[in-house]
Design a protein around this motif. Structure first.
Motif, PDB file in Angstrom:
ATOM      1  N   LEU A 234      -3.841   7.503  13.866  1.00  0.00           N
ATOM      2  CA  LEU A 234      -2.470   6.992  13.768  1.00  0.00           C
ATOM      3  C   LEU A 234      -2.445   5.557  13.249  1.00  0.00           C
ATOM      4  CD1 LEU A 234      -0.885   8.348  17.078  1.00  0.00           C
ATOM      5  CD2 LEU A 234      -0.304   9.036  14.748  1.00  0.00           C
ATOM      6  N   LEU A 235      -3.398   4.741  13.715  1.00  0.00           N
ATOM      7  CA  LEU A 235      -3.450   3.348  13.260  1.00  0.00           C
ATOM      8  C   LEU A 235      -3.745   3.272  11.770  1.00  0.00           C
ATOM      9  CD1 LEU A 235      -3.470   0.333  13.990  1.00  0.00           C
ATOM     10  CD2 LEU A 235      -5.923   0.538  14.467  1.00  0.00           C
ATOM     11  N   GLY A 238      -0.734   4.533   9.917  1.00  0.00           N
ATOM     12  CA  GLY A 238       0.343   3.546   9.963  1.00  0.00           C
ATOM     13  C   GLY A 238       0.101   2.385   9.024  1.00  0.00           C
ATOM     14  N   SER A 281       6.453   9.160   7.009  1.00  0.00           N
ATOM     15  CA  SER A 281       5.641   9.461   8.186  1.00  0.00           C
ATOM     16  C   SER A 281       5.903  10.870   8.709  1.00  0.00           C
ATOM     17  CB  SER A 281       5.929   8.429   9.271  1.00  0.00           C
ATOM     18  OG  SER A 281       5.176   8.687  10.428  1.00  0.00           O
ATOM     19  N   PHE A 320       6.116  11.224  17.516  1.00  0.00           N
ATOM     20  CA  PHE A 320       5.130  10.189  17.223  1.00  0.00           C
ATOM     21  C   PHE A 320       5.178   9.791  15.754  1.00  0.00           C
ATOM     22  CE2 PHE A 320       3.000  10.885  21.306  1.00  0.00           C
ATOM     23  CZ  PHE A 320       2.566   9.593  21.587  1.00  0.00           C
ATOM     24  N   SER A 321       5.447  10.753  14.880  1.00  0.00           N
ATOM     25  CA  SER A 321       5.571  10.430  13.457  1.00  0.00           C
ATOM     26  C   SER A 321       6.726   9.465  13.227  1.00  0.00           C
ATOM     27  CB  SER A 321       5.783  11.713  12.640  1.00  0.00           C
ATOM     28  OG  SER A 321       4.676  12.578  12.755  1.00  0.00           O
ATOM     29  N   VAL A 324       5.650   6.029  14.488  1.00  0.00           N
ATOM     30  CA  VAL A 324       4.742   5.366  13.539  1.00  0.00           C
ATOM     31  C   VAL A 324       5.521   4.833  12.344  1.00  0.00           C
ATOM     32  CG1 VAL A 324       2.847   5.771  11.917  1.00  0.00           C
ATOM     33  CG2 VAL A 324       2.705   6.659  14.237  1.00  0.00           C
ATOM     34  N   ALA A 327       7.390   1.708  13.602  1.00  0.00           N
ATOM     35  CA  ALA A 327       6.499   0.613  13.971  1.00  0.00           C
ATOM     36  C   ALA A 327       5.855  -0.044  12.755  1.00  0.00           C
ATOM     37  CB  ALA A 327       5.415   1.123  14.929  1.00  0.00           C
ATOM     38  N   PHE A 328       5.409   0.778  11.814  1.00  0.00           N
ATOM     39  CA  PHE A 328       4.695   0.221  10.668  1.00  0.00           C
ATOM     40  C   PHE A 328       5.602   0.021   9.456  1.00  0.00           C
ATOM     41  CE2 PHE A 328       1.335   1.941  13.278  1.00  0.00           C
ATOM     42  CZ  PHE A 328       0.330   1.010  13.173  1.00  0.00           C
TER      43      PHE A 328
END
Length: 348
Positions: A234-235, A238, A281, A320-321, A324, A327-328
Motif C-alpha cells: 500500500l505504501l 500510494g 486508486s 482502503f483504496s 490510499v 491520503a496520497f
C-alpha cells in the motif's frame, strides 16, 4: 478436546508406546464421563481398516474405519451434510449402520444418493444413514473426509472380535477446563488400573489445546507477516499515485491557471485532483480484487484447496483504496489548489 490412548507400559524392561498395550475398556470411558466434573462428553473409539464395496466399486479409506458412539459429531464439531448420525440405541444393539465421509461418498456413490444404500465393509453389509460435511485435511495432511464411522460396539463385536477400545475421545466443559480434565482423567485411570505411585501410566492423555495454541500462534505470525507485506504494498502504491499526481499537476499547470482565471476556486481544484487520485486508486483496487478472486478460483480447482472470498474483504479492499487515494492524493491536490493564477498562466 482430549484423546486418551492405551500404551506406555513397562514390561520386562521394555517400554511400549501409544497403542502397544490394550489397557482401555468401555467401562473406563463411562467412568471418565461419570466421575470427572471437567468432562462434558466422552466417546470410546476403536479403529479398523478394510475394503469398502458398493456395487462394482471398491475403495480403501485412508483415514480408516472408526468406531465411536453417538456423541462423535458433538465432540468433533462435525455436522452432517446428509442424513443423520446413528443413535445411542444403534450403539447399544451393535447395529450395522454407518456414516461416511465426503471422499468415500464421491468415490463409491458418484451420481447416486448414498442414503439408505448398502455398503459392504470388510465383507459385512452396513446401511448408510448419513454423510458428513466436508472437513478437509488435518495438520498432518491426511484427508479427514476419507473415513467411515460405525458404532464402536459393532466394530468390536462384528469386525474385530475384541472387548477393549483403542482410545477415548473427550470434550471438556470449556476450553479453559481442558487441563483440569486432563488431570482428573489421569488420576481416575491410574486409580482404576491400580497403578502404584512409582509405576508408569499404561495410557496417554493428549491435550489438543497445546496443538491448537501452537497453530494459533503460527497463524498470528503469518497474519502479521502478510499484513506487513500488504502495508508495504500500500505504501509503495500510494507513493506511486502521489508521484503520478504531482507529474499531472506539473503538466497541467497552465490548465489550472486558466480555470482559476475564469473563476474556479482553490477548493474546486483540490477536489478535482482528489477525485482523480481516488479514481486511480479504486481502479487499481478493483483490478487487484479481480486478480485475487481469479487466483483463488484457479487454486481451488487445480489443487482442490477450499477457498473462501469474503464480501467483507472485498468491501474493505475498496475502502482502503479510497483511503490510499485520499491520503496520497491530498498533497498534490493541495499543491495544485495553492498555485498562483498569474504564475500558472505564465508557465510553459
Amino acid at each position: 478436546m482430549l484423546f486418551v490412548q492405551s500404551g506406555s507400559l513397562n514390561t520386562g524392561g521394555m517400554r511400549g508406546g501409544a497403542g502397544s498395550t490394550n489397557t482401555l475398556t468401555p467401562e473406563d470411558a463411562d467412568a471418565i464421563e461419570r466421575e470427572c466434573p471437567a468432562v462434558r462428553a466422552v466417546s470410546p473409539g476403536v479403529r479398523a481398516n478394510g475394503q469398502l464395496v458398493f456395487g462394482n466399486q471398491n475403495w480403501v479409506a485412508s483415514s480408516g474405519i472408526q468406531g465411536t458412539n453417538e456423541k462423535f459429531p458433538d465432540i468433533r464439531k462435525w455436522p452432517l451434510d446428509q442424513g443423520e448420525f446413528f443413535s445411542e440405541g444403534d450403539v447399544r444393539t451393535s447395529n450395522r449402520v454407518c456414516v461416511i465421509g465426503k471422499t468415500v461418498a464421491d468415490n463409491l456413490f458418484a451420481g447416486t444418493d448414498p442414503i439408505a444404500q448398502t455398503l459392504r465393509i470388510r465383507n459385512l453389509p452396513f446401511r448408510v444413514i448419513g454423510v458428513l460435511s466436508v472437513k478437509g485435511q488435518n495438520q498432518y495432511g491426511q484427508d479427514q473426509d476419507d473415513t467411515v464411522i460405525v458404532p464402536y460396539t459393532t466394530a468390536q463385536k462384528k469386525m474385530l472380535s475384541i472387548t477393549h477400545i483403542n482410545q477415548v475421545m473427550v470434550s471438556a466443559v470449556s476450553p479453559q477446563a481442558t487441563f483440569t480434565a486432563e488431570k482428573q482423567i489421569t488420576e481416575l485411570l491410574r486409580q482404576r488400573h491400580r497403578l502404584g505411585a512409582n509405576q508408569d501410566s499404561d495410557f496417554f492423555v493428549r491435550n489438543l489445546t497445546d496443538v491448537a495454541d501452537a497453530n494459533e500462534q503460527s497463524s498470528k505470525i503469518m497474519t502479521n507477516l502478510l499484513a506487513s507485506i500488504a502495508g508495504v504494498s500500500l505504501l509503495v502504491g500510494g507513493i506511486g499515485i502521489m508521484n503520478i499526481m504531482l507529474v499531472s499537476v506539473t503538466e497541467r499547470t497552465r490548465e489550472i491557471g486558466i480555470r482559476m482565471a475564469i473563476g474556479a476556486r482553490s477548493g474546486v481544484i483540490r477536489r478535482q485532483f482528489l477525485i482523480e487520485s481516488i479514481t486511480l486508486s479504486v481502479v487499481g483496487g478493483i483490478i487487484g480484487v479481480a486478480f485475487g478472486v481469479g487466483a483463488s478460483i484457479i487454486i481451488s480447482k487445480t489443487l482442490n484447496w477450499p477457498t473462501l472470498v469474503s464480501p467483507v474483504s472485498i468491501v474493505a479492499s475498496v475502502v482502503f483504496s479510497v483511503f490510499v487515494g485520499v491520503a496520497f492524493g491530498y498533497y498534490p491536490a493541495r499543491k495544485a489548489a495553492a498555485l498562483d493564477p498569474i504564475d500558472a498562466l505564465r508557465y510553459e
